[in-house]
Design a protein around this motif. Structure first.
Motif: not given
Length: 247
Positions: A14-16, A19-21, A23, A26, A62
């Motif tokens: 997961t990256y930032k 303000k949004r994640d 992915q 998964t 992650t």
């Protein structure tokens, strides 16, 4: 006896992004046996490069586990990841990434120098590897005096220098013309079939992927298809093409 060189379980990245994640991977699961030649395909943004970077200890997961030769690299400190990159992984890049001020032999030797091998040993192994990839007599040529196909051969020799557990190839034929492309694929196939080299290759070229033993298709961070081709000789048997869907 465990014949897996790579085992990934529940891998998530997961990256930032503001303000949004985001992915790119998964809960991905994957096992690669020693001696397999695996191609990874998928559209842009499907997670191919992220997966290769995590296997190559360039990026970190992650969550989940990533075992290379039974060592979980997922959360190792950088000091240990450096040693895994140096000793266990060989990299082949689309743009070759050769140092322009070093000749072919010196480019191959550099990987061994970083591993602390003696000068005489480095020089002889570099010469042997360049012979293996069809560049005998070209050891003293710098990259600008080599064709693109020859530069990629030097890069392959460099990737083999420290006898890695896995070769990671990121679009290795992407910058080559049709003739050189097939020559490089043939070289990789020879290394895999005759020397048992384990290769994981990202490619957009379906014709290239079809020549490997196994084709994975990624999309939205998951493996959608895992296809053993008729070229697979794992366990000494010819596998019939079969396709499995992963949830």
């Amino acid at each position: 006896m465990n014949d897996s060189v790579l085992k990934i379980e529940n891998l998530t990245k997961t990256y930032k992004l503001g303000k949004r994640d985001v992915q790119p991977l998964t809960n991905l699961n994957l096992e690669v046996k020693k001696g397999e030649f695996t191609a990874i395909m998928g559209p842009s943004g499907s997670g191919k490069t992220t997966l290769l970077n995590i296997i190559g200890c360039i990026d970190k997961a992650t969550s989940g586990s990533v075992l290379i030769d039974n060592v979980d690299i997922a959360h190792l400190p950088e000091s240990q990841l450096y040693k895994i990159r140096r000793d266990k992984i060989g990299f082949i890049f689309q743009n070759f990434n050769l140092l322009p001020y070093l000749n072919a032999r010196e480019n191959v030797e550099l990987a061994m120098e970083l591993a602390g091998k003696f000068k005489g040993q480095r020089k002889q192994r570099a010469k042997d590897l360049l012979n293996t990839v069809g560049l005998s007599g070209r050891e003293q040529h710098r990259p600008q005096r080599l064709s693109q196909g020859e530069q990629q051969r030097v890069a392959i020799a460099r990737a083999l220098a420290n006898d890695p557990a896995i070769i990671l190839a990121d679009e290795p034929t992407g910058n080559l013309d049709v003739n050189n492309k097939q020559e490089i694929v043939k070289l990789l196939l020879d290394l895999n079939q005759k020397q048992g080299t384990t290769i994981i290759m990202v490619t957009h070229d379906e014709q290239v992927a079809a020549q490997t033993q196994r084709m994975l298709t990624l999309n939205n961070g998951k493996i959608l298809k895992d296809k053993q081709t008729q070229k697979s000789t794992l366990s000494g048997n010819q596998s019939k093409a079969e396709e499995t869907q992963e949830e």
